[in-house]
Design a protein around this motif. Structure first.
Motif, PDB file in Angstrom:
ATOM      1  N   ASP A 102       0.826  -1.209   0.000  1.00  0.00           N
ATOM      2  CA  ASP A 102       0.000   0.000   0.000  1.00  0.00           C
ATOM      3  C   ASP A 102       0.860   1.259   0.000  1.00  0.00           C
ATOM      4  O   ASP A 102       0.390   2.333  -0.380  1.00  0.00           O
ATOM      5  CB  ASP A 102      -0.928   0.008   1.208  1.00  0.00           C
ATOM      6  CG  ASP A 102      -2.106  -0.943   1.024  1.00  0.00           C
ATOM      7  OD1 ASP A 102      -2.430  -1.245  -0.137  1.00  0.00           O
ATOM      8  OD2 ASP A 102      -2.679  -1.373   2.038  1.00  0.00           O
ATOM      9  N   TYR A 103       2.094   1.153   0.482  1.00  0.00           N
ATOM     10  CA  TYR A 103       3.033   2.282   0.510  1.00  0.00           C
ATOM     11  C   TYR A 103       4.343   1.845  -0.143  1.00  0.00           C
ATOM     12  O   TYR A 103       5.343   1.629   0.527  1.00  0.00           O
ATOM     13  CB  TYR A 103       3.286   2.742   1.948  1.00  0.00           C
ATOM     14  CG  TYR A 103       2.139   3.504   2.556  1.00  0.00           C
ATOM     15  CD1 TYR A 103       2.125   4.895   2.538  1.00  0.00           C
ATOM     16  CD2 TYR A 103       1.067   2.828   3.123  1.00  0.00           C
ATOM     17  CE1 TYR A 103       1.059   5.597   3.095  1.00  0.00           C
ATOM     18  CE2 TYR A 103      -0.003   3.520   3.677  1.00  0.00           C
ATOM     19  CZ  TYR A 103       0.002   4.904   3.660  1.00  0.00           C
ATOM     20  OH  TYR A 103      -1.053   5.599   4.213  1.00  0.00           O
ATOM     21  N   PRO A 104       4.367   1.706  -1.468  1.00  0.00           N
ATOM     22  CA  PRO A 104       5.550   1.136  -2.138  1.00  0.00           C
ATOM     23  C   PRO A 104       6.771   2.049  -2.013  1.00  0.00           C
ATOM     24  O   PRO A 104       6.663   3.270  -2.105  1.00  0.00           O
ATOM     25  CB  PRO A 104       5.105   1.005  -3.589  1.00  0.00           C
ATOM     26  CG  PRO A 104       3.988   1.994  -3.752  1.00  0.00           C
ATOM     27  CD  PRO A 104       3.301   2.046  -2.417  1.00  0.00           C
ATOM     28  N   ARG A 105       7.927   1.422  -1.791  1.00  0.00           N
ATOM     29  CA  ARG A 105       9.186   2.178  -1.679  1.00  0.00           C
ATOM     30  C   ARG A 105      10.235   1.532  -2.591  1.00  0.00           C
ATOM     31  O   ARG A 105      10.565   0.362  -2.447  1.00  0.00           O
ATOM     32  CB  ARG A 105       9.706   2.191  -0.246  1.00  0.00           C
ATOM     33  CG  ARG A 105      11.024   2.994  -0.098  1.00  0.00           C
ATOM     34  CD  ARG A 105      11.620   2.844   1.291  1.00  0.00           C
ATOM     35  NE  ARG A 105      10.785   3.430   2.309  1.00  0.00           N
ATOM     36  CZ  ARG A 105      10.803   4.733   2.628  1.00  0.00           C
ATOM     37  NH1 ARG A 105      11.622   5.567   2.001  1.00  0.00           N
ATOM     38  NH2 ARG A 105      10.016   5.181   3.579  1.00  0.00           N
ATOM     39  N   LEU A 106      10.739   2.333  -3.513  1.00  0.00           N
ATOM     40  CA  LEU A 106      11.836   1.890  -4.380  1.00  0.00           C
ATOM     41  C   LEU A 106      13.132   1.880  -3.589  1.00  0.00           C
ATOM     42  O   LEU A 106      13.398   2.786  -2.791  1.00  0.00           O
ATOM     43  CB  LEU A 106      11.961   2.841  -5.571  1.00  0.00           C
ATOM     44  CG  LEU A 106      12.887   2.428  -6.720  1.00  0.00           C
ATOM     45  CD1 LEU A 106      12.274   1.284  -7.514  1.00  0.00           C
ATOM     46  CD2 LEU A 106      13.147   3.624  -7.642  1.00  0.00           C
ATOM     47  N   ARG A 107      13.954   0.867  -3.782  1.00  0.00           N
ATOM     48  CA  ARG A 107      15.254   0.823  -3.124  1.00  0.00           C
ATOM     49  C   ARG A 107      16.188   1.897  -3.694  1.00  0.00           C
ATOM     50  O   ARG A 107      15.981   2.372  -4.815  1.00  0.00           O
ATOM     51  CB  ARG A 107      15.909  -0.556  -3.323  1.00  0.00           C
ATOM     52  CG  ARG A 107      15.202  -1.692  -2.606  1.00  0.00           C
ATOM     53  CD  ARG A 107      15.925  -3.015  -2.842  1.00  0.00           C
ATOM     54  NE  ARG A 107      17.347  -2.835  -2.598  1.00  0.00           N
ATOM     55  CZ  ARG A 107      18.301  -3.149  -3.483  1.00  0.00           C
ATOM     56  NH1 ARG A 107      17.990  -3.638  -4.670  1.00  0.00           N
ATOM     57  NH2 ARG A 107      19.564  -2.958  -3.186  1.00  0.00           N
ATOM     58  N   PRO A 108      17.253   2.257  -2.969  1.00  0.00           N
ATOM     59  CA  PRO A 108      18.252   3.185  -3.528  1.00  0.00           C
ATOM     60  C   PRO A 108      18.979   2.514  -4.702  1.00  0.00           C
ATOM     61  O   PRO A 108      19.713   1.539  -4.522  1.00  0.00           O
ATOM     62  CB  PRO A 108      19.208   3.426  -2.358  1.00  0.00           C
ATOM     63  CG  PRO A 108      18.467   3.001  -1.140  1.00  0.00           C
ATOM     64  CD  PRO A 108      17.549   1.913  -1.561  1.00  0.00           C
TER      65      PRO A 108
END
Length: 410
Positions: free
Chosen positions: A4-10
């Protein structure tokens, strides 16, 4: 990460043109995601919202605000799942992938030749022919003239870590001088950690596999260095797993000496100079840095070995691939060369601090990739004079990488 809160990696992001279309390529410098993912330009603004603070609903609302159309939730979830499958999202799936990869590395008896079969041939005869060609190349130094009794003049080397097919002849300039003017049997190698790491230095006790046989690590030296340095030299050991800046030097040393001389290596990844510059500090304001570098010099002095210090280091990285707004022109290539050569003047003088300051003067505008290993090598050598044998540039439409081959004599 919740879906629901997607986060792309560095990850690294750079523009790519393919079949007349523009894409944004995503690449994982830490090597946990082996694929390069190419995003069509229309998806870039969507993926930019995968920052962990925007929910899927927030992203839908933002895209409606910008374009007046609703993007179905299923489409966004499919995009997230696709990136997650390739290892680009912070998620439970990625945590499991990372843990498995790290455990495999830590349990392995040696450090695998991770770039064999890709950046260079895995088959030794094929690789040997290729590397012979670096010396015979029109831009190379000519074949090695092996002396009956090698001298002891060379104490330090700067060699590139660019891919062999781009910079092979430049490697040859550094390693020919090493072969002809050095009887060293222990090589302390500083390499750039491209992915960055928590600690300024990272050691490993693992021998480095190469197609020519393993480059054995001097574990006695490593342990003595770790004790003298008074810090955790192995806290960032995992950074060694896929890092090529040391691997390429190990391959070259085994190529030179596999049938001629027994030797050992001390592989050290370094990442402190850019961090110091970003904080507005000097290279040794972090007390771990001078303590470690002094420990290297003390361990060399106590070893009784014939030691050579090597920096696996490239220089400038400029162009859209590295974050600049436009391609590098011919005039800009000439300007980069002038600035590189002025910086290398400090290196030739053996002055570590002058080198650091030369890069810092313009805020590292050229993104000098070898900032930490070159500084470390100069500091350990203690003002040895250097000779520049080869300066090179590898330009392509998306970026230019520059490099140099130098040796330092006592």
């Amino acid at each position: 990460m919740s879906n629901d809160y997607p986060r792309l990696r560095p990850v690294e992001a750079f523009p790519v043109e393919h079949e007349g279309q523009q894409f944004l390529a995503l690449r994982d410098p830490a090597g946990y995601a082996p694929s390069v993912v190419m995003l069509p330009s229309g998806l870039v603004e969507v993926v930019a919202l995968f920052d962990g603070s925007h929910s899927i609903v927030d992203i839908q609302a933002e895209l409606v605000r910008r374009h007046g159309e609703i993007v179905p939730r299923a489409q966004l979830e499919t995009l997230v799942d696709g990136l997650d499958e390739h290892g680009f999202m912070e998620s439970e799936r990625f945590a499991e992938r990372r843990a498995a990869i790290e455990r495999e590395f830590l349990d392995a008896p040696t450090r695998p030749a991770s770039h064999a079969g890709g950046a260079y041939a895995a088959e030794p005869d094929e690789l040997r022919l290729t590397m012979d060609g670096f010396f015979a190349h029109a831009e190379g130094p000519g074949p090695i003239e092996w002396p009956d009794v090698p001298g002891r003049a060379v104490a330090g080397v700067i060699a590139p870590h660019i891919d062999f097919h781009r910079g092979g002849p430049a490697y040859a300039w550094a390693y020919r001088r090493l072969a002809e003017r050095c009887d060293g049997d222990l090589f302390v190698i500083f390499g750039t950690c491209h992915a960055g790491m928590r600690d300024p230095f990272a050691l490993t006790r693992k021998d480095f596999d190469t197609p020519f046989g393993p480059a054995a690590v001097d574990r006695d030296f490593v342990d003595a260095l770790s004790a003298r340095a008074g810090q955790d030299g192995f806290g960032s050991e995992l950074a060694h797993r896929g890092e090529h800046s040391l691997e390429f030097q190990a391959v070259f040393l085994r190529y030179l000496y596999a049938t001629r001389r027994e030797f050992t290596i001390v592989p050290i990844l370094a990442s402190f100079a850019h961090e110091a510059l970003a904080r507005g500090k000097g290279p040794e304001d972090d007390p771990r840095v001078p303590r470690f570098l002094e420990a290297v010099a003390e361990t060399i002095a106590a070893s009784g070995r014939r030691v050579v210090v090597i920096a696996g280091a490239d220089l400038a990285h400029m162009g859209p691939r590295f974050g600049d707004p436009s391609p590098i022109s011919g005039d800009e290539l000439k300007q980069i060369e002038r600035e590189d050569r002025a910086m290398l003047g400090a290196v030739e003088g053996g002055d570590a601090r002058a080198f650091f300051d030369a890069v810092a003067r313009d805020g590292d505008r050229r993104r000098i990739c070898g900032y930490s290993p070159i500084y470390a090598m100069l500091r350990v050598l203690g003002r040895a004079r250097g000779d520049l044998h080869r300066y090179g540039q590898w330009p392509d439409p998306q970026g230019v990488v520059t490099f140099a081959s130098m040796t330092f004599e006592t």
